[in-house]
Design an enzyme around this catalytic site. Sequence first.
Site: not given
Ligand code: PMP
Length: 358
Positions: A102, A171, A195
């Site tokens: 991510w 993030d 989450k």
């Molecule tokens: N950052 C992290 C740390 C994540 O765990 C996730 C999704 N699992 C995301 C970003 C992406 O999130 P989204 O699907 O809301 O774009």
Amino acid sequence: MTRKHNFSAGPSTLPLEVIEQIRADLPEWQSIGASVMEVSHRSKAFSDVLEQTETNIRELLAIPNNYRVLFLHGGASGQFAAVPMNIMADKVSADYCNTGYWSARGAKEAAIYLQANEVFDATKADIQIIPDQSTWQLSDDAAYVHYTSNASIRGIQFQETPNVNNILVADMSSDILSRPIDVEKHGIIYAGAQKNVGVSGVTLVIVRDDLLGKAWDKTPSILNYTVQAEKHSLLNTPCTFAIYVMSLVTAWIKKQGGLKAVETHNRAKAEKVYAAIDANEMYHNPVDPSCRSFANIPFLLPSDELTEKFLKDATEHNLLNLKGHRTVGGIRVSNYNAISMEAIDALTGFMQNFANKA
Ligand code: PMP
């Protein structure tokens, strides 16, 4: 109704009380003769929910008054682009801590707008580790420093807020509202809700006032923090249902005793899972204990066959959604706020039996 133990990484288990409240509020909510999904986002009833949600979040995270709280669209992935567009100003680079998938996706999206420098790569070593800050490759002229407080796939979590002489952007998608944090050390914090904060469809952004008013002139209004702050997140129709669920989840966290209490519970549950991993040679968690995550706990088994059998047997024991992310394989236990100790005990008991039998 038979709810099983669901360890999904996201969207994830909601507190049962919240599910029951949602059910009670449908089809008629707050005596207005309709459900929350069917009324205007500018109605008094919804405005009250939006205000209460913000109040709950401010209280839980102890957010100082010089920060705005925004409820946006586009997930954390939308913020990967929004962050550089809003605060890069005349800078041409930003620093990105790499703790896996991510954070790399964030850096890749930012690289459309500026140069994304890698501060370190925590995933290189056999035992993954966030290196000591004294070794980080920070640049003097970067617009900001970005980190992912919890790498949801690899289970690498910052135990402390990094100390940097720059705007710090986090993030926090997979550990927001699971422990107290130092908001004031950050310029921007963002997180998808699906989450720990509710259901997918709304993205929480916490931004310091002095960072407003600097957006690149081609920034779409929907991603522009200044515009969204002026409009109180009502530039267009927000995801009203997801914000309503957020109001319930944040109220539930307050009822649990707030973030210190949920952190203690989360750590106690995680300790049991790590103990089950470390007690059995069959299981291997490739993360240094200094940065093991309490939110997502991945581990590997010696072969794909055993991993498949583990997942199949676990499902038969009502332990769901334990498959690791496709990029790393293995097993992943997502241990968010709503996961009960009972679920963890069922899981660790199963892990022990499975290892004994193999
Ligand atoms: N950052 C992290 C740390 C994540 O765990 C996730 C999704 N699992 C995301 C970003 C992406 O999130 P989204 O699907 O809301 O774009």
